[in-house]
Design an enzyme around this catalytic site. Structure first.
Site, PDB file in Angstrom:
ATOM      1  N   TYR B 136       0.896  -1.322  -0.032  1.00  0.00           N
ATOM      2  CA  TYR B 136       0.270  -0.134   0.171  1.00  0.00           C
ATOM      3  C   TYR B 136       0.849   1.205  -0.060  1.00  0.00           C
ATOM      4  O   TYR B 136       0.920   2.042   0.798  1.00  0.00           O
ATOM      5  CB  TYR B 136      -0.899  -0.109   1.092  1.00  0.00           C
ATOM      6  CG  TYR B 136      -1.974   0.816   1.620  1.00  0.00           C
ATOM      7  CD1 TYR B 136      -2.924   0.744   0.416  1.00  0.00           C
ATOM      8  CD2 TYR B 136      -2.103   1.575   2.607  1.00  0.00           C
ATOM      9  CE1 TYR B 136      -4.016   2.074   0.948  1.00  0.00           C
ATOM     10  CE2 TYR B 136      -2.993   2.720   3.075  1.00  0.00           C
ATOM     11  CZ  TYR B 136      -4.244   2.622   2.183  1.00  0.00           C
ATOM     12  OH  TYR B 136      -5.119   3.419   2.317  1.00  0.00           O
ATOM     13  N   HIS B 141      -2.083   7.394  -3.241  1.00  0.00           N
ATOM     14  CA  HIS B 141      -3.277   6.594  -3.040  1.00  0.00           C
ATOM     15  C   HIS B 141      -3.781   6.700  -1.762  1.00  0.00           C
ATOM     16  O   HIS B 141      -4.889   6.818  -1.356  1.00  0.00           O
ATOM     17  CB  HIS B 141      -2.947   5.274  -3.658  1.00  0.00           C
ATOM     18  CG  HIS B 141      -3.968   4.109  -3.123  1.00  0.00           C
ATOM     19  ND1 HIS B 141      -5.096   4.156  -4.011  1.00  0.00           N
ATOM     20  CD2 HIS B 141      -3.904   3.168  -2.493  1.00  0.00           C
ATOM     21  CE1 HIS B 141      -6.014   3.380  -3.545  1.00  0.00           C
ATOM     22  NE2 HIS B 141      -5.282   2.729  -2.722  1.00  0.00           N
ATOM     23  N   GLU B 207      -7.456  -1.717  -9.768  1.00  0.00           N
ATOM     24  CA  GLU B 207      -6.283  -0.868  -9.117  1.00  0.00           C
ATOM     25  C   GLU B 207      -5.086  -1.165  -9.814  1.00  0.00           C
ATOM     26  O   GLU B 207      -4.559  -2.428 -10.192  1.00  0.00           O
ATOM     27  CB  GLU B 207      -5.822  -1.444  -7.593  1.00  0.00           C
ATOM     28  CG  GLU B 207      -7.255  -1.105  -6.493  1.00  0.00           C
ATOM     29  CD  GLU B 207      -6.851  -1.226  -5.151  1.00  0.00           C
ATOM     30  OE1 GLU B 207      -5.929  -2.059  -4.732  1.00  0.00           O
ATOM     31  OE2 GLU B 207      -7.196  -0.683  -4.383  1.00  0.00           O
ATOM     32  N   ASP B 241      -5.185  -5.107  -9.494  1.00  0.00           N
ATOM     33  CA  ASP B 241      -5.839  -6.015  -8.295  1.00  0.00           C
ATOM     34  C   ASP B 241      -7.328  -5.373  -8.098  1.00  0.00           C
ATOM     35  O   ASP B 241      -7.549  -4.442  -7.473  1.00  0.00           O
ATOM     36  CB  ASP B 241      -5.050  -5.186  -7.126  1.00  0.00           C
ATOM     37  CG  ASP B 241      -5.512  -5.651  -5.702  1.00  0.00           C
ATOM     38  OD1 ASP B 241      -6.192  -6.566  -5.406  1.00  0.00           O
ATOM     39  OD2 ASP B 241      -5.313  -4.871  -4.781  1.00  0.00           O
ATOM     40  N   GLN B 248     -15.785  -4.346   0.407  1.00  0.00           N
ATOM     41  CA  GLN B 248     -14.660  -3.979   1.026  1.00  0.00           C
ATOM     42  C   GLN B 248     -14.766  -3.130   2.328  1.00  0.00           C
ATOM     43  O   GLN B 248     -14.485  -3.538   3.437  1.00  0.00           O
ATOM     44  CB  GLN B 248     -13.699  -3.244   0.206  1.00  0.00           C
ATOM     45  CG  GLN B 248     -12.272  -2.839   0.922  1.00  0.00           C
ATOM     46  CD  GLN B 248     -11.413  -2.299  -0.138  1.00  0.00           C
ATOM     47  OE1 GLN B 248     -11.494  -2.274  -1.219  1.00  0.00           O
ATOM     48  NE2 GLN B 248     -10.176  -2.080   0.310  1.00  0.00           N
ATOM     49  N   TYR B 252     -14.077  -5.251   5.971  1.00  0.00           N
ATOM     50  CA  TYR B 252     -12.667  -4.959   6.089  1.00  0.00           C
ATOM     51  C   TYR B 252     -12.116  -4.759   7.712  1.00  0.00           C
ATOM     52  O   TYR B 252     -11.008  -4.880   8.040  1.00  0.00           O
ATOM     53  CB  TYR B 252     -12.098  -3.997   5.171  1.00  0.00           C
ATOM     54  CG  TYR B 252     -11.861  -2.708   5.538  1.00  0.00           C
ATOM     55  CD1 TYR B 252     -12.970  -1.939   5.771  1.00  0.00           C
ATOM     56  CD2 TYR B 252     -10.431  -2.109   5.955  1.00  0.00           C
ATOM     57  CE1 TYR B 252     -13.011  -0.580   6.065  1.00  0.00           C
ATOM     58  CE2 TYR B 252     -10.375  -0.968   6.354  1.00  0.00           C
ATOM     59  CZ  TYR B 252     -11.737  -0.111   6.436  1.00  0.00           C
ATOM     60  OH  TYR B 252     -11.584   1.268   6.830  1.00  0.00           O
TER      61      TYR B 252
END
Lengths: 432, 432
Positions: B136, B141, B207, B241, B248, B252
């Site tokens: 990440y 982002h 992604e 991705d 999500q 998550y």
């Protein structure tokens, strides 16, 4: 009833009282010796039975098994035969080992070649794990963690009772009982510190879990129902999901546990078949609020399996610190697998799916040091007069699991792991 | 300079202007045809070169390669030879393909057997992915996501600038460019709904990521430094991705993304070697606050690789919707791998490590629909007059990546994926 499950069956191989491995169990594993390559085997009493040798000698001829199916370092190809065929194999082994059957019993030369004392064998990692998922399915554990770290009045997050929360873990670092682990190092940050620091974890913990292994591929894009799931689950293993709590609390937002978990997970060498556990099915807890239809299920999908954790500190006998039970699971394995595939995620033979820490309702049934010592506020008394909040170097964590009903005892053996000190770099930069 | 990287090299195989695959690239992949089993190959211009056939013909005799090393369905065994040996192979191929070398060029019969037009081949998943990690590591982002979902003033979580946040993903659902995906179904809960509901995702997203592949095993308990990491990284692939945003956001917490991601990740068929990308190394962004010593590094560890995403809606030409660059990464791949192993997590040949969404500083460089359409508030105009907030059924997402410096262009080909409608169960319960 499955033939091998008959509680009346007796074996001509001695099975000591209290053994995990009576003729009704027949768990599968992989063993090797100093002079012998890995081979698929089963456990009976204090012995292992070399299935490859037995196969070569023609004892499975009627089952039409692929040549060399047991001459493998992992169970994967055997499991891939499917539940119907592997059930026939387990039944055939039970038949060969039963007192009524002379085929093997009277062939002393062969018995000497196919039977090994467990103490003379090295048990190997039984499954080549392709993908590893860890769930979080014990309501007692999730409630304890939520109470400690969030809000006792809202301990469970809003999604928890609607879906079996899970995440992906590291398949490569799953190891077998007996292999020691190194204390992991990592970044941690004390709540009052301005910056994070680096060093060996100060909060090494175990998590008492069970895991199931899949024996059937599911294509990407497909889903299975809770009732389909039985055909995909070969059996269970006992699972220690090692955790570094100080690393975890600093790293896990927003994407979940990573280095706090992936340094090692330890499993028992034996995969106990779902078949062998059939007599131990029990109803699960009532699930309210009402779950979505794809998670509904019929029949008893929980299992009454006694679980315990002992700690052995150096120079002292091991002492049990936790007694729990697999039956406490809020979400059962069929629900877990149906949920996992509802989005089209594929399944492969040899995938492993752990339950999450299995805590019970009472403080002595909590499945981690974090809960047992309640975040360090209630240290556990040790036999040498010291206390433990977490696991120290030199400690051995020993997990055991067995199902027992007065007629038979179906056990998993143990998961025993010693914690070695962290490696430090010498002046030349090498780890030692 | 690595021989194959020499910008003066020319090939006797035609390389059209703007091709991703000049003689300076030589990316590795696996191809098959209707009549031919999978085999390791490289790309040159519009062709693939069958390395197994070339090996059998004796063209690698001086390198002493294992017999059948290219006669494989995956690159893993080839990569396991190590960077020194695979570098020799790439150099040898560059030599064979160069205008100065007549060995292969003048053997028309053999050329006809080893050269295939790419359009006549089916490219396979190039790597058997054992373990898959997603980082990440783009600050743009992470800032965008934090701004949208948390607090614009504290968009980055406290740990973000201290460690490359990562998590484990599903290895089994990594697929190759060209394979369509099914819209996943799952649980979602609207903010104002009392209970969750079930159905096809309404927020399917891509992604834009890059991923590296490892070529060397590291034992459990060991760690590698940022400088060691170069020996472990074979090369890079372009990575989509896929994400279901509504799934999500509900699932998550607290353990990270699960079903929102594991239904599919799509990669390019070509692994471009780290060697081929050497001319495109650039410095990374300054990292403040100061990082811990185990994350420090020397030299240029970022890569200037242009990235773009195009969307092709039915009956219209594809239109580029994002232009980004791999150089924007805050955390570089050497830091990622050093961090990943600092706790003793082992590494295996064929592991894949994705970067996380690579967004740049400007709105047209954001690497996901979530960011491009800013959580649905700025829908993208489509060539048919419609708009897109997320990806619709029938859409194709096309990612491209190439490095270019006026002398050579090192490209990755593309990752092209069509989205098919969700499967629904018919009255008999079968998926169709």
């Amino acid at each position: 009833m499955i033939f091998a499950n008959n509680p009346q069956l007796k074996s001509w191989v001695e099975v000591p009282a209290g053994s995990d491995f009576p003729i009704q169990n027949i768990p599968f594993g992989v063993f090797k010796t100093d002079t012998k390559d890995p081979s698929v085997c089963i456990a009976i009493g204090n012995h292992v039975l070399d299935l490859h040798c037995l196969h070569e000698a023609g004892f499975f001829n009627e089952l039409d098994l692929p040549k060399g199916i047991f001459n493998k370092a992992y169970l994967n190809e055997f499991m891939r035969l499917g539940k119907s065929k592997t059930r026939e194999v387990r039944n055939r082994i039970a038949s060969l080992l039963s007192t009524d059957n002379n085929e093997l019993k009277n062939n002393t030369e062969l018995v000497n070649r196919v039977m090994y004392l467990q103490q003379d064998c090295q048990m190997c990692l039984p499954v080549k794990v392709g993908n590893y998922t860890d769930f979080y399915s014990s309501i007692e554990h999730a409630t304890n963690v939520g109470t400690m770290f969030r809000d006792p009045k809202n301990a469970l997050l809003p999604n928890w009772k609607h879906l079996p929360v899970g995440y992906h873990g590291r398949a490569s670092s799953i190891i077998v009982s007996g292999e020691p682990i190194r204390r992991p190092k990592g970044q941690t940050k004390a709540p009052d510190a301005e910056l994070p620091s680096f060093g060996p974890t100060k909060r090494l913990d175990f998590e008492l879990e069970m895991a199931f292994v899949t024996c059937k591929d599911l294509e990407l894009g497909q889903s299975i129902s809770t009732s389909d799931a039985d055909e995909y689950i070969f059996g269970f293993t006992l699972f220690n999901d090692w955790s570094a709590r100080d690393v975890q609390v600093w790293e896990y937002v927003p994407l979940g546990p990573f280095l706090a978990k992936n340094f090692a997970s330890s499993i028992s060498p034996w995969i106990v078949t779902m078949d062998a556990l059939e007599p131990f099915r029990v109803p699960g807890p009532e699930q309210t609020p009402k779950i979505l239809p794809y998670l509904s299920y019929k029949g008893d999908k929980n299992f009454d399996i006694h679980l315990e954790v002992a700690l052995k500190i150096p120079n002292h006998a091991e002492a049990t610190i936790c007694r729990s039970n697999f039956k406490y699971m809020y979400w059962n394995v069929n629900q877990q697998l149906a949920h996992h595939t509802v989005n089209g995620c594929n399944i492969q033979v040899g995938d492993m799916y752990a339950s999450g820490t299995i805590s019970g309702p009472t403080p002595d049934s909590y499945g981690s040091m974090l809960e047992l010592a309640w975040k360090g506020t209630k240290p556990l008394a040790m036999p040498d007069g010291s206390t433990r909040k977490f696991i120290e170097d030199g400690d051995q964590v020993v997990m055991k699991a067995f199902a027992e009903n007065g007629e038979v005892r179906i056990g998993f053996g143990e998961v025993r792991t010693e914690v070695l000190p962290a490696l430090v770099r010498d002046e030349a930069g090498a780890l030692a």
